[in-house]
Design a protein around this motif. Structure first.
Motif, PDB file in Angstrom:
ATOM      1  N   GLN A 212       6.011  11.419   0.331  1.00 48.79           N
ATOM      2  CA  GLN A 212       4.801  11.370  -0.485  1.00 48.79           C
ATOM      3  C   GLN A 212       5.095  11.784  -1.923  1.00 48.79           C
ATOM      4  OE1 GLN A 212       1.703  10.305   0.596  1.00 48.79           O
ATOM      5  NE2 GLN A 212       1.140  10.450  -1.561  1.00 48.79           N
TER       6      GLN A 212
ATOM      7  N   SER B  69       0.855  -1.185   0.000  1.00 47.39           N
ATOM      8  CA  SER B  69       0.000   0.000   0.000  1.00 47.39           C
ATOM      9  C   SER B  69       0.890   1.235   0.000  1.00 47.39           C
ATOM     10  CB  SER B  69      -0.930   0.020   1.216  1.00 47.39           C
ATOM     11  OG  SER B  69      -0.203   0.250   2.410  1.00 47.39           O
ATOM     12  N   LYS B  70       0.351   2.350  -0.470  1.00 44.13           N
ATOM     13  CA  LYS B  70       1.134   3.584  -0.490  1.00 44.13           C
ATOM     14  C   LYS B  70       1.464   4.040   0.925  1.00 44.13           C
ATOM     15  CE  LYS B  70      -0.197   5.534  -4.953  1.00 44.13           C
ATOM     16  NZ  LYS B  70      -0.735   6.723  -5.657  1.00 44.13           N
ATOM     17  N   GLU B  71       0.545   3.770   1.876  1.00 41.76           N
ATOM     18  CA  GLU B  71       0.787   4.163   3.257  1.00 41.76           C
ATOM     19  C   GLU B  71       2.014   3.449   3.813  1.00 41.76           C
ATOM     20  OE1 GLU B  71      -3.176   5.162   2.064  1.00 41.76           O
ATOM     21  OE2 GLU B  71      -2.125   3.233   2.067  1.00 41.76           O
ATOM     22  N   LYS B  72       2.160   2.163   3.509  1.00 37.95           N
ATOM     23  CA  LYS B  72       3.319   1.394   3.989  1.00 37.95           C
ATOM     24  C   LYS B  72       4.611   1.899   3.348  1.00 37.95           C
ATOM     25  CE  LYS B  72       0.889  -2.942   5.024  1.00 37.95           C
ATOM     26  NZ  LYS B  72       0.801  -4.389   4.724  1.00 37.95           N
TER      27      LYS B  72
ATOM     28  N   GLU C  40       4.596   9.755  -5.585  1.00 39.24           N
ATOM     29  CA  GLU C  40       3.827  10.309  -6.695  1.00 39.24           C
ATOM     30  C   GLU C  40       4.646  10.374  -7.974  1.00 39.24           C
ATOM     31  OE1 GLU C  40       2.386  14.033  -5.324  1.00 39.24           O
ATOM     32  OE2 GLU C  40       0.986  13.159  -3.865  1.00 39.24           O
TER      33      GLU C  40
ATOM     34  N   PRO D 181       7.630  13.539   5.773  1.00 40.47           N
ATOM     35  CA  PRO D 181       6.417  12.982   5.154  1.00 40.47           C
ATOM     36  C   PRO D 181       6.084  13.587   3.792  1.00 40.47           C
ATOM     37  CG  PRO D 181       6.084  13.319   7.493  1.00 40.47           C
ATOM     38  CD  PRO D 181       7.423  13.926   7.175  1.00 40.47           C
ATOM     39  N   ASP D 182       6.265  14.899   3.637  1.00 35.21           N
ATOM     40  CA  ASP D 182       5.954  15.532   2.346  1.00 35.21           C
ATOM     41  C   ASP D 182       6.894  15.032   1.250  1.00 35.21           C
ATOM     42  OD1 ASP D 182       3.909  16.955   3.472  1.00 35.21           O
ATOM     43  OD2 ASP D 182       5.087  18.790   3.775  1.00 35.21           O
TER      44      ASP D 182
ATOM     45  N   ALA E  63       9.728   7.371   5.287  1.00 36.12           N
ATOM     46  CA  ALA E  63       9.740   8.455   6.268  1.00 36.12           C
ATOM     47  C   ALA E  63      10.849   8.302   7.300  1.00 36.12           C
ATOM     48  CB  ALA E  63       8.389   8.537   6.983  1.00 36.12           C
TER      49      ALA E  63
ATOM     50  N   VAL F 216       5.184   4.971   2.183  1.00 37.42           N
ATOM     51  CA  VAL F 216       5.509   6.286   2.750  1.00 37.42           C
ATOM     52  C   VAL F 216       6.086   6.128   4.149  1.00 37.42           C
ATOM     53  CG1 VAL F 216       4.519   8.451   3.585  1.00 37.42           C
ATOM     54  CG2 VAL F 216       3.827   7.550   1.363  1.00 37.42           C
ATOM     55  N   HIS F 217       5.516   5.240   4.939  1.00 37.02           N
ATOM     56  CA  HIS F 217       6.017   5.004   6.299  1.00 37.02           C
ATOM     57  C   HIS F 217       7.466   4.511   6.261  1.00 37.02           C
ATOM     58  CE1 HIS F 217       5.902   3.952  10.560  1.00 37.02           C
ATOM     59  NE2 HIS F 217       6.412   2.775  10.235  1.00 37.02           N
ATOM     60  N   TYR F 218       7.782   3.656   5.308  1.00 35.84           N
ATOM     61  CA  TYR F 218       9.144   3.132   5.181  1.00 35.84           C
ATOM     62  C   TYR F 218      10.115   4.240   4.763  1.00 35.84           C
ATOM     63  CZ  TYR F 218      13.019   0.304   3.354  1.00 35.84           C
ATOM     64  OH  TYR F 218      14.257  -0.230   3.089  1.00 35.84           O
TER      65      TYR F 218
END
Length: 388
Positions: free
Chosen positions: A163, A145-148, A167, A159-160, A154, A150-152
């Motif tokens: 992300q 998932s994109k959330e996972k 993208e 965060p920006d 980060a 981004v968390h990795y």
């Protein structure tokens, strides 16, 4: 009679459960009290006036005993109530930014690159599918998932910035799972070999200038500056200009037991992009033989010819003549696999300064010999018609 009355009165005070006067103090106070009392006048009111005076004295004494007891309790704390629910407030600690120097900055940019590279070259679940004419593969469970993702990221990026990196990559969500193009990527610069040449640091912000090698072993560098912010650790707050190029996949037969190592794969990739034997100079004779077999399977006959020895006494035909050899005379993939099966487990035996061969067991025909020749520049090369 009066003395007995006073003793009885004081005795009742002594037995009170909430007071515990010191016996010596009681005797001293009683003596002093009677010494200071004036002699009563002989009158008809003698019996009536003594009782109120004694009551007043008793109340005074009781107050003194109570005060002394309470003061004693406060001093020694033995009978103080224990409140187990009282929680002492703790001052919050603020984590101070660690010092950012050139060595730390080099380490952080290497870590940031490796995290992004791990995402792009994630092998996934092994499930590939076609979407709008392109082949995609599902990401592995930890990145599905994109959330996972981004968390990795980060851990090294704000965060920006994390992300924005996502993208910029051609991810798609297919049937509820994250997927990316089924290709491999290679970085255009050596991000893990950077050198920080300037670090300007304020309390929670730094600007770092790096020298980034253009390619491995190259003296040419690209100078770029990046901003970092402190958020529990130093993180890059900008989208790194990580540029990648697609690596062409090496097709291998499902029946092939030949597997190139990471070093061999990298050498083969460089060799396929630039067919000069210099890319193979650090490889062992067995590794060179394996790349020769892989180039044959891939029908890269231009690479195959470049791997032949260039010693004049060993050359059998020219490159132009090689290009005119019919495909049917080169053998099928099954023929190649059968002939060279087991060569990766072979043993190289050098027979002279310039000659040697790889002894291996291909299973079907027993032990085979793969001829190797050392060229005049010192590199080991493949002999024409290596198996005879």
């Amino acid at each position: 009679m009066n003395e007995k009355f006073n003793d009885n009165f004081l005795h009742s005070l002594k037995n009170r459960p909430d007071l515990a006067p010191r016996k010596e103090f009681k005797e001293e106070l009683k003596t002093k009290l009677f010494e200071e009392m004036p002699e009563p006048k002989q009158s008809r009111t003698k019996g009536r006036s003594l009782v109120p005076n004694l009551l007043v004295a008793a109340f005074i004494m009781a107050g003194i005993f109570l005060s002394v007891d309470l003061i004693g309790i406060g001093m020694d704390g033995q009978n103080a109530p224990q409140d187990q629910d009282i929680v002492q407030p703790v001052e919050p600690t603020i984590e101070e930014p660690t010092e950012l120097d050139e060595t730390t900055a080099d380490k952080l940019i290497g870590e940031a690159f490796n995290r992004y590279d791990s995402i792009l070259n994630d092998e996934g679940t092994g499930q590939a599918f076609e979407y709008k004419g392109e082949l995609y593969r599902y990401m592995s469970e930890e990145f599905d998932s994109k959330e996972k993702v981004v968390h990795y990221l980060a851990e090294s990026f704000t965060p920006d910035a994390a992300q924005q990196l996502i993208e910029n990559h051609p991810f798609i969500v297919y049937k509820g799972k994250l997927a990316q193009p089924d290709v491999s990527y290679e970085a255009s610069y050596e991000w893990t070999n950077t050198t920080a040449i300037k670090v300007r640091t304020s309390e929670t912000m730094s600007d770092v200038t790096y020298e980034i090698p253009v390619s491995e072993g190259s003296r040419e560098v690209n100078v770029q500056s990046f901003r970092m912010l402190y958020d529990q650790r130093w993180k890059f707050s900008v989208v790194m200009p990580f540029s990648f190029r697609v690596i062409e996949k090496v097709e291998k037969s499902s029946e092939s037991s030949l597997a190139l190592t990471q070093e061999e794969m990298e050498a083969y990739h460089e060799f396929s992009q630039d067919p000069t034997e210099a890319h193979l100079k650090d490889l062992s004779p067995i590794s060179i033989a394996k790349i020769y077999v892989q180039a044959s399977l891939d029908e890269r006959y231009d690479l195959v010819y470049e791997m032949y020895t260039d010693r004049p006494e060993y050359v059998r035909w020219t490159k132009q003549e090689d290009a005119n050899i019919p495909q049917s005379d080169r053998g099928t993939k099954d023929d190649i696999l059968s002939t060279f099966d087991g060569i990766e487990d072979g043993e190289f035996i050098q027979t002279s300064d310039n000659d040697g061969y790889i002894k291996y067991d291909n299973g079907g025909e027993g032990f085979m010999g793969f001829q190797m020749i050392k060229d005049e520049d010192g590199y080991w090369s493949v002999g024409f018609m290596p198996i005879q």
